[in-house]
Design a protein around this motif. Structure first.
Motif, PDB file in Angstrom:
ATOM      1  N   LEU A 288       0.804  -1.218   0.000  1.00  0.00           N
ATOM      2  CA  LEU A 288       0.000   0.000   0.000  1.00  0.00           C
ATOM      3  C   LEU A 288       0.839   1.272   0.000  1.00  0.00           C
ATOM      4  O   LEU A 288       0.300   2.374  -0.076  1.00  0.00           O
ATOM      5  N   TYR A 289       2.140   1.137   0.064  1.00  0.00           N
ATOM      6  CA  TYR A 289       3.032   2.293   0.202  1.00  0.00           C
ATOM      7  C   TYR A 289       3.269   2.965  -1.151  1.00  0.00           C
ATOM      8  O   TYR A 289       3.637   2.312  -2.128  1.00  0.00           O
ATOM      9  N   GLU A 290       3.045   4.266  -1.201  1.00  0.00           N
ATOM     10  CA  GLU A 290       3.380   5.096  -2.363  1.00  0.00           C
ATOM     11  C   GLU A 290       2.710   4.652  -3.662  1.00  0.00           C
ATOM     12  O   GLU A 290       3.263   4.822  -4.748  1.00  0.00           O
ATOM     13  N   GLY A 526      -1.727   0.519   8.936  1.00  0.00           N
ATOM     14  CA  GLY A 526      -1.687   1.445   7.817  1.00  0.00           C
ATOM     15  C   GLY A 526      -0.283   1.832   7.411  1.00  0.00           C
ATOM     16  O   GLY A 526       0.703   1.510   8.082  1.00  0.00           O
ATOM     17  N   ARG A 527      -0.216   2.520   6.302  1.00  0.00           N
ATOM     18  CA  ARG A 527       1.045   3.043   5.777  1.00  0.00           C
ATOM     19  C   ARG A 527       0.728   4.230   4.873  1.00  0.00           C
ATOM     20  O   ARG A 527      -0.256   4.210   4.140  1.00  0.00           O
ATOM     21  N   SER A 528       1.559   5.255   4.910  1.00  0.00           N
ATOM     22  CA  SER A 528       1.396   6.394   4.010  1.00  0.00           C
ATOM     23  C   SER A 528       2.753   6.808   3.485  1.00  0.00           C
ATOM     24  O   SER A 528       3.798   6.423   4.018  1.00  0.00           O
ATOM     25  N   GLY A 529       2.743   7.610   2.424  1.00  0.00           N
ATOM     26  CA  GLY A 529       3.995   8.060   1.829  1.00  0.00           C
ATOM     27  C   GLY A 529       3.749   9.114   0.773  1.00  0.00           C
ATOM     28  O   GLY A 529       2.618   9.535   0.528  1.00  0.00           O
ATOM     29  N   LEU A 604       7.855  13.725   3.889  1.00  0.00           N
ATOM     30  CA  LEU A 604       7.657  12.505   3.111  1.00  0.00           C
ATOM     31  C   LEU A 604       6.246  11.931   3.231  1.00  0.00           C
ATOM     32  O   LEU A 604       5.968  10.867   2.691  1.00  0.00           O
ATOM     33  N   GLY A 605       5.372  12.605   3.954  1.00  0.00           N
ATOM     34  CA  GLY A 605       4.002  12.129   4.081  1.00  0.00           C
ATOM     35  C   GLY A 605       3.842  10.871   4.904  1.00  0.00           C
ATOM     36  O   GLY A 605       2.744  10.318   5.008  1.00  0.00           O
ATOM     37  N   LYS A 606       4.903  10.431   5.544  1.00  0.00           N
ATOM     38  CA  LYS A 606       4.841   9.159   6.269  1.00  0.00           C
ATOM     39  C   LYS A 606       4.051   9.261   7.569  1.00  0.00           C
ATOM     40  O   LYS A 606       3.570   8.256   8.092  1.00  0.00           O
ATOM     41  N   ASN A 607       3.909  10.462   8.109  1.00  0.00           N
ATOM     42  CA  ASN A 607       3.197  10.614   9.370  1.00  0.00           C
ATOM     43  C   ASN A 607       1.719  10.903   9.201  1.00  0.00           C
ATOM     44  O   ASN A 607       0.988  10.978  10.195  1.00  0.00           O
ATOM     45  N   VAL A 608       1.252  11.083   7.974  1.00  0.00           N
ATOM     46  CA  VAL A 608      -0.177  11.256   7.758  1.00  0.00           C
ATOM     47  C   VAL A 608      -0.933  10.042   8.288  1.00  0.00           C
ATOM     48  O   VAL A 608      -1.964  10.168   8.960  1.00  0.00           O
ATOM     49  N   CYS A 609      -0.413   8.858   8.019  1.00  0.00           N
ATOM     50  CA  CYS A 609      -1.062   7.642   8.506  1.00  0.00           C
ATOM     51  C   CYS A 609      -1.119   7.616  10.028  1.00  0.00           C
ATOM     52  O   CYS A 609      -2.168   7.315  10.611  1.00  0.00           O
TER      53      CYS A 609
END
Length: 629
Positions: A288-290, A526-529, A604-609
């Motif tokens: 689900l990443y990127e 979850g995961r975000s990026g 990097l958008g990683k903390n949105v999740c």
């Protein structure tokens, strides 16, 4: 079973799987991987990712600056440090290596590696791939009126307001495959797609053609899962507490290995003598990443994600099936770099009461000091990180960070000019921030290391599409040949915006009875990026009976509600992967211009999740009673 001849030279009575190991997920990854995995004779190919959007801009600037600075290097020299201790084992075990560490100058790095392997007494053959530098073609098309609309925002490039200095196209794996077919042991690339080394290696090993779309799509997914190294073996995993931390299994996560079979299906596993885990949950997280939607585009093939299935075959072994392959688009992605100017920051620590008013005092005093010079800042923000709880138990928990962040094209204003020092009376960002300390807020305390107040260069980055038939994709072999890699001829034009939908028939949220008010992340992984200024967010549950609840809860509207003040009001796309119990969102243009020039901490958008997972929702007691993540 008939005897099968392989492009890599071995002949066997059975179809063997390609064993390919990821040895780097980025320039800062642990250097031990290549040395350790080169010792494993069962591994056929070592590959690694050494570049990112951030490093592309720095290396692109170095390449563009070379005429005035002969010392500039435009490749990732850290690859050489990782390769050195592995060279003899690579030669002994007849392994192949494919990497993108050439960045903006693969030939220069290849020449260094050629000498390096010779110095180590081996006859390893080094070839390199070019064509990703499309600066000339890009500028010619720009002059002819090409719009190069931004992928995140859909705005034309003439609204960017920047002067492009270089453009790089994301190449596919066909060039890597051709280099291996012509006898290369080590293939040095520049900007290929993250999954391209895996696609190229699988094409070579299994002798796939350019239109074997099902097999190529599997290799694309395998490359996507492997390219971030230990992300798929427990890194960034939201279940880290039980699976890694409390299990004392967190200090040496194993690097992943893919076993890609002749029909494309593959297994993700890892080093045996290292920590970490490979589970359905860790693989789902990386899957689900990127990503951008149900379709994953590459120069060689398009893979459809929403039918993917995962099976836990055994300890640390997950089989991937259900991938659908489609023709590639006639275009590929390009990243365009421009020099943005200089950026700097100053930090103050604020403690206890009246935080909002203290911030306002600092802001008014600083702006007054700047006077009309404030107009020379493209970006000037006053951001508070943290909050003070009621009746804090210690001073640290009662302290927040005020970050004053600035960007300007004026180097002298940012103390970044050619002069060695800054005179006391010279107008500068750092001086304006600090000079008010003695008339400042109660307890006023600046961070005493003021090096960040001295401007450093930053870059703007623009992502658009570029026609593959205008790319001069070439392989340069160790024996002096140059081989042209033609663009794909069987392509498909896809809509610019991917399919987006809320669940067609959501169930009432009281279907599951009594609820508990708790953070979403207590039962949801979850995961975000980031991809440029887009941010992707994938959320999934562990059990089949939780899926209907998750898909019914997480509409686009509900996500906006959970984002609260972080909702930028821009387009949000949504799709589902039912077999993985996953809902995926793409927050378009959510990040401030992307990692290269962002004024926020979460570049990097990683903390949105992690922000969304901490928000309170009503969770059915039935699910909550099973235990939290």
């Amino acid at each position: 079973m008939p005897i099968i001849g392989y492009a890599n030279g071995h002949t066997d009575g059975e179809q063997k799987a390609l064993r390919i190991a990821a040895v780097s997920g980025g320039v800062f990854d642990r250097f031990r991987a290549m040395q350790d995995l080169a010792k494993d004779p069962s591994i056929n190919v070592l590959f690694g990712d050494w570049i990112s959007e951030i490093s592309m801009t720095f290396r692109g600037n170095e390449r563009a600056s070379r005429a005035s600075d002969a010392e500039q290097t435009a490749f990732e020299l850290s690859f050489v440090a990782a390769l050195k201790p592995a060279i003899k084992d690579i030669a002994k075990n007849k392994q192949r290596v494919a990497v993108n560490a050439g960045s903006c100058d693969p030939e220069a790095l290849a020449r260094i590696v050629q000498q390096l392997v010779k110095d180590h007494g081996t006859d390893l053959k080094v070839s390199w791939v070019t064509g990703d530098d499309v600066t000339k073609q890009f500028k010619n098309m720009l002059k002819s009126g090409e719009k190069f609309a931004s992928l995140p925002s859909d705005t034309p490039i003439d609204q960017w307001g920047q002067d492009p200095i270089c453009a790089q196209a994301y190449l596919g794996g066909a060039g890597i495959a051709e280099a291996l077919r012509h006898g290369a042991d080590i293939v040095i690339c520049g900007r290929v797609s993250d999954a391209a080394p895996v696609i190229g290696a699988a094409m070579w090993f299994h002798n796939w053609g350019g239109e074997d779309f099902t097999q190529l799509a599997y290799a694309l997914v395998a490359g996507h899962l492997l390219e971030c190294s230990s992300y798929v073996t427990g890194g960034y995993f939201t279940g880290f507490k039980k699976e890694l931390l409390y299990a004392n299994n967190c200090t040496n996560l194993g690097f992943p290995i893919g076993e890609i079979e002749a029909d494309g299906e593959f297994v993700i596993t890892k080093e045996e003598n290292a920590g970490g885990i490979v589970s359905i949950q860790t693989v789902t997280s990386q899957l689900l990443y990127e990503i951008q939607g149900p379709l994953y585009y590459n120069s060689d093939v398009t893979a459809r994600f929403d039918g993917i299935k995962l099976v836990q075959e055994g300890p640390n072994r997950v089989r991937v099936s259900g991938v659908v392959g489609l023709p590639p688009p006639p275009t590929t992605k390009i990243g365009v770099t421009a020099r943005g100017g200089w950026q700097a920051e100053v930090h103050f620590f604020l403690t206890g009461l009246d935080i909002k008013e203290k911030v306002e005092l600092v802001k008014r005093q600083t702006l007054e000091s700047m006077g009309d010079y404030r107009k020379e800042f493209q970006t000037l923000t006053f951001n508070v990180t943290g909050s003070v709880p009621a009746n804090p138990r210690n001073q640290a928990s009662a302290t927040v960070d005020l970050r004053i962040f600035a960007q300007s094209r004026n180097p002298d204003l940012m103390s970044a000019g050619t002069h060695k020092g800054v005179a006391p009376d010279t107008p500068s960002f750092g001086k304006w921030c600090i000079e008010n300390c003695l008339q400042g807020y109660p307890g006023g305390t600046p961070a005493m290391d003021l090096r960040q107040s001295i401007g450093k260069p930053f870059f703007e980055y623009w992502v658009a599409l570029f026609p593959q038939d205008k790319i001069d994709h070439q392989v340069h072999t160790f024996d002096g040949q140059t081989i042209l890699i033609p663009p794909p001829t069987n392509t498909k034009v896809y809509p610019r915006w991917q399919q987006s939908y809320d669940t067609a028939s959501p169930l009432p949220l009281d279907t599951w009875g009594e609820t508990v008010r708790a953070p979403l992340g207590h039962i949801v992984h979850g995961r975000s990026g980031d991809k440029s200024s887009d941010c992707n967010l994938g959320l999934f549950v562990r059990h089949a009976d939780e899926w209907d609840w998750l898909r019914s809860l997480l509409s686009v509207g509900k996500l906006r509600e959970l984002l609260e003040e972080e909702d930028k009001g821009k387009k949000i796309d949504r799709f589902e992967i039912p077999a993985l119990y996953a809902v995926h969102f793409l927050l378009r243009d959510h990040l401030d211009r992307g990692a290269n020039s962002s004024s926020t901490y979460d570049i990097l958008g990683k903390n949105v999740c992690e922000y969304v997972r901490c928000k309170l929702v009503d969770i059915p007691k039935l699910f909550y009673g099973r235990g939290t993540i």
